[in-house]
Design a protein around this motif. Structure first.
Motif, PDB file in Angstrom:
ATOM      1  N   VAL A 126      27.156  44.334  42.975  1.00  0.00           N
ATOM      2  CA  VAL A 126      27.659  44.457  41.681  1.00  0.00           C
ATOM      3  C   VAL A 126      29.191  44.594  41.842  1.00  0.00           C
ATOM      4  CG1 VAL A 126      28.191  46.535  39.300  1.00  0.00           C
ATOM      5  CG2 VAL A 126      25.749  45.590  40.432  1.00  0.00           C
ATOM      6  N   THR A 127      29.578  45.340  43.030  1.00  0.00           N
ATOM      7  CA  THR A 127      31.278  45.498  42.896  1.00  0.00           C
ATOM      8  C   THR A 127      31.851  44.606  43.595  1.00  0.00           C
ATOM      9  OG1 THR A 127      31.285  48.211  43.432  1.00  0.00           O
ATOM     10  CG2 THR A 127      33.655  46.733  44.140  1.00  0.00           C
ATOM     11  N   THR A 128      30.941  43.627  44.353  1.00  0.00           N
ATOM     12  CA  THR A 128      31.261  42.212  45.388  1.00  0.00           C
ATOM     13  C   THR A 128      31.259  41.453  43.819  1.00  0.00           C
ATOM     14  OG1 THR A 128      29.854  42.332  47.073  1.00  0.00           O
ATOM     15  CG2 THR A 128      30.596  40.437  46.611  1.00  0.00           C
ATOM     16  N   ASP A 129      30.210  41.473  42.849  1.00  0.00           N
ATOM     17  CA  ASP A 129      30.683  40.435  41.674  1.00  0.00           C
ATOM     18  C   ASP A 129      31.682  40.482  40.744  1.00  0.00           C
ATOM     19  OD1 ASP A 129      29.204  37.834  39.931  1.00  0.00           O
ATOM     20  OD2 ASP A 129      29.240  40.081  38.362  1.00  0.00           O
ATOM     21  N   PHE A 130      32.184  41.873  40.986  1.00  0.00           N
ATOM     22  CA  PHE A 130      33.274  42.439  39.715  1.00  0.00           C
ATOM     23  C   PHE A 130      34.745  41.693  41.031  1.00  0.00           C
ATOM     24  CE2 PHE A 130      36.512  45.241  39.492  1.00  0.00           C
ATOM     25  CZ  PHE A 130      36.637  45.155  37.647  1.00  0.00           C
ATOM     26  N   ILE A 131      34.591  41.985  42.046  1.00  0.00           N
ATOM     27  CA  ILE A 131      36.469  41.326  42.958  1.00  0.00           C
ATOM     28  C   ILE A 131      35.810  39.895  42.411  1.00  0.00           C
ATOM     29  CG2 ILE A 131      37.164  41.373  45.043  1.00  0.00           C
ATOM     30  CD1 ILE A 131      35.504  43.709  46.175  1.00  0.00           C
ATOM     31  N   ILE A 132      34.569  39.197  43.180  1.00  0.00           N
ATOM     32  CA  ILE A 132      34.971  38.069  42.429  1.00  0.00           C
ATOM     33  C   ILE A 132      35.586  37.456  41.060  1.00  0.00           C
ATOM     34  CG2 ILE A 132      33.429  35.976  42.408  1.00  0.00           C
ATOM     35  CD1 ILE A 132      31.854  37.262  44.504  1.00  0.00           C
ATOM     36  N   GLY A 133      35.241  38.110  40.131  1.00  0.00           N
ATOM     37  CA  GLY A 133      35.717  37.558  39.177  1.00  0.00           C
ATOM     38  C   GLY A 133      37.016  38.425  38.310  1.00  0.00           C
ATOM     39  N   LEU A 134      37.561  39.407  39.081  1.00  0.00           N
ATOM     40  CA  LEU A 134      38.870  39.865  39.347  1.00  0.00           C
ATOM     41  C   LEU A 134      39.467  38.571  40.520  1.00  0.00           C
ATOM     42  CD1 LEU A 134      40.855  42.271  38.242  1.00  0.00           C
ATOM     43  CD2 LEU A 134      40.297  43.076  41.211  1.00  0.00           C
ATOM     44  N   MET A 135      39.585  38.305  41.548  1.00  0.00           N
ATOM     45  CA  MET A 135      39.598  37.481  41.550  1.00  0.00           C
ATOM     46  C   MET A 135      40.401  36.091  41.216  1.00  0.00           C
ATOM     47  SD  MET A 135      38.765  36.896  45.952  1.00  0.00           S
ATOM     48  CE  MET A 135      36.982  36.699  45.683  1.00  0.00           C
ATOM     49  N   SER A 136      39.269  35.681  40.640  1.00  0.00           N
ATOM     50  CA  SER A 136      38.708  34.629  40.130  1.00  0.00           C
ATOM     51  C   SER A 136      40.259  34.502  38.226  1.00  0.00           C
ATOM     52  CB  SER A 136      38.221  34.018  38.895  1.00  0.00           C
ATOM     53  OG  SER A 136      37.888  32.371  38.558  1.00  0.00           O
ATOM     54  N   ALA A 137      40.036  35.529  37.936  1.00  0.00           N
ATOM     55  CA  ALA A 137      41.049  36.067  37.012  1.00  0.00           C
ATOM     56  C   ALA A 137      42.142  36.059  37.380  1.00  0.00           C
ATOM     57  CB  ALA A 137      41.293  37.657  36.239  1.00  0.00           C
ATOM     58  N   HIS A 138      42.858  36.556  38.441  1.00  0.00           N
ATOM     59  CA  HIS A 138      44.197  36.198  39.185  1.00  0.00           C
ATOM     60  C   HIS A 138      44.739  35.022  39.454  1.00  0.00           C
ATOM     61  CE1 HIS A 138      44.532  40.727  38.086  1.00  0.00           C
ATOM     62  NE2 HIS A 138      44.146  40.746  39.517  1.00  0.00           N
ATOM     63  N   GLU A 139      43.227  34.333  40.318  1.00  0.00           N
ATOM     64  CA  GLU A 139      44.110  33.057  40.603  1.00  0.00           C
ATOM     65  C   GLU A 139      44.114  31.948  39.166  1.00  0.00           C
ATOM     66  OE1 GLU A 139      40.420  31.350  42.836  1.00  0.00           O
ATOM     67  OE2 GLU A 139      40.872  32.402  45.186  1.00  0.00           O
ATOM     68  N   THR A 140      43.846  32.039  38.737  1.00  0.00           N
ATOM     69  CA  THR A 140      44.584  31.554  37.148  1.00  0.00           C
ATOM     70  C   THR A 140      45.513  31.687  36.993  1.00  0.00           C
ATOM     71  OG1 THR A 140      41.866  31.672  35.831  1.00  0.00           O
ATOM     72  CG2 THR A 140      43.429  30.894  34.572  1.00  0.00           C
ATOM     73  N   ALA A 141      46.388  33.330  36.983  1.00  0.00           N
ATOM     74  CA  ALA A 141      46.767  33.590  36.303  1.00  0.00           C
ATOM     75  C   ALA A 141      48.302  33.082  37.080  1.00  0.00           C
ATOM     76  CB  ALA A 141      47.244  35.352  36.597  1.00  0.00           C
ATOM     77  N   VAL A 142      47.804  32.562  38.711  1.00  0.00           N
ATOM     78  CA  VAL A 142      48.889  32.685  39.465  1.00  0.00           C
ATOM     79  C   VAL A 142      48.895  30.815  39.494  1.00  0.00           C
ATOM     80  CG1 VAL A 142      48.789  31.054  42.292  1.00  0.00           C
ATOM     81  CG2 VAL A 142      48.454  34.263  41.675  1.00  0.00           C
ATOM     82  N   TRP A 143      47.778  30.372  39.551  1.00  0.00           N
ATOM     83  CA  TRP A 143      48.009  28.598  38.947  1.00  0.00           C
ATOM     84  C   TRP A 143      49.045  28.765  37.548  1.00  0.00           C
ATOM     85  CZ3 TRP A 143      46.119  26.986  34.141  1.00  0.00           C
ATOM     86  CH2 TRP A 143      45.606  25.158  33.974  1.00  0.00           C
ATOM     87  N   ILE A 144      48.746  29.654  36.223  1.00  0.00           N
ATOM     88  CA  ILE A 144      49.993  29.534  35.643  1.00  0.00           C
ATOM     89  C   ILE A 144      50.929  29.495  36.315  1.00  0.00           C
ATOM     90  CG2 ILE A 144      50.236  30.474  33.417  1.00  0.00           C
ATOM     91  CD1 ILE A 144      47.588  30.586  32.698  1.00  0.00           C
ATOM     92  N   LEU A 145      51.171  30.621  36.516  1.00  0.00           N
ATOM     93  CA  LEU A 145      52.964  30.867  36.933  1.00  0.00           C
ATOM     94  C   LEU A 145      53.769  30.161  37.740  1.00  0.00           C
ATOM     95  CD1 LEU A 145      52.166  34.532  37.077  1.00  0.00           C
ATOM     96  CD2 LEU A 145      53.685  33.681  35.195  1.00  0.00           C
ATOM     97  N   ARG A 146      52.758  29.591  38.499  1.00  0.00           N
ATOM     98  CA  ARG A 146      53.105  28.195  39.544  1.00  0.00           C
ATOM     99  C   ARG A 146      53.887  27.373  38.467  1.00  0.00           C
ATOM    100  NH1 ARG A 146      53.093  29.160  44.564  1.00  0.00           N
ATOM    101  NH2 ARG A 146      52.009  30.510  45.353  1.00  0.00           N
ATOM    102  N   ARG A 147      53.045  27.094  37.747  1.00  0.00           N
ATOM    103  CA  ARG A 147      53.655  25.930  36.587  1.00  0.00           C
ATOM    104  C   ARG A 147      55.112  25.701  36.319  1.00  0.00           C
ATOM    105  NH1 ARG A 147      50.447  21.791  38.084  1.00  0.00           N
ATOM    106  NH2 ARG A 147      48.042  22.254  37.228  1.00  0.00           N
ATOM    107  N   TYR A 148      55.391  27.323  36.126  1.00  0.00           N
ATOM    108  CA  TYR A 148      56.705  27.532  35.774  1.00  0.00           C
ATOM    109  C   TYR A 148      57.775  26.920  37.481  1.00  0.00           C
ATOM    110  CZ  TYR A 148      55.871  28.990  31.545  1.00  0.00           C
ATOM    111  OH  TYR A 148      55.013  28.755  30.058  1.00  0.00           O
TER     112      TYR A 148
END
Length: 157
Positions: A133-155
């Motif tokens: 369950v925590t592994t799944d939670f961490i995967i979701g958190l990493m995915s959200a953070h990778e999206t945030a980084v992707w958006i910021l890098r566009r600037y």
């Protein structure tokens, strides 16, 4: 009443120790992102102001979910700035106000620090600590953070 979910106490402790580091780092990143939101200026002011707001709101949700996961594992959640500062992987820079571009670079680096830490430790939550369950939670958190980084890098391009 003692928690009985099929994970030994020592393994739960290892997982909650990891989650407390992540919680502390997320709090530091949240505060930095709020600071960026409050102090952004220049040509893309409104766009970045709204972007930072959306990102700190997402971090706020993540922070709450991490704290609740710690509670679900039967542990108390830390909650003071002293505790957060002690455990955070993110470094603060008081009284420094960077340009929008440098602020974005710093926030990207902070997200990446958290992502790398999660990636290094994710295997332990599943195979060593038998906590899917925590592994799944961490995967979701990493995915959200990778999206945030992707958006910021566009600037930055």
């Amino acid at each position: 009443m003692k928690l009985n979910i099929g994970i030994p106490d020592l393994k739960i402790k290892a997982t909650t120790d990891l989650l407390n580091v992540v919680l502390s780092s997320e709090m530091s990143l949240y505060i930095k992102t709020r600071k960026a939101h409050w102090n952004v200026s220049g040509d893309s002011f409104m766009e970045l102001h709204k972007l930072f707001e959306a990102q700190y709101k997402q971090l706020e949700e993540s922070i709450d979910e991490i704290a609740e996961r710690i509670g679900k594992l039967g542990h108390k959640t830390i909650g003071t700035m002293t505790e957060f500062s002690k455990l955070s992987l993110i470094k603060e820079h008081p009284a420094k106000y960077h340009s929008s571009k440098d602020t974005i670079k710093e926030i990207v680096a902070d997200y990446e620090t958290i992502i790398i830490h999660l990636r290094k430790n994710i295997e332990g939550t599943n195979s060593k600590n038998i906590d899917a369950v925590t592994t799944d939670f961490i995967i979701g958190l990493m995915s959200a953070h990778e999206t945030a980084v992707w958006i910021l890098r566009r600037y930055l391009n």
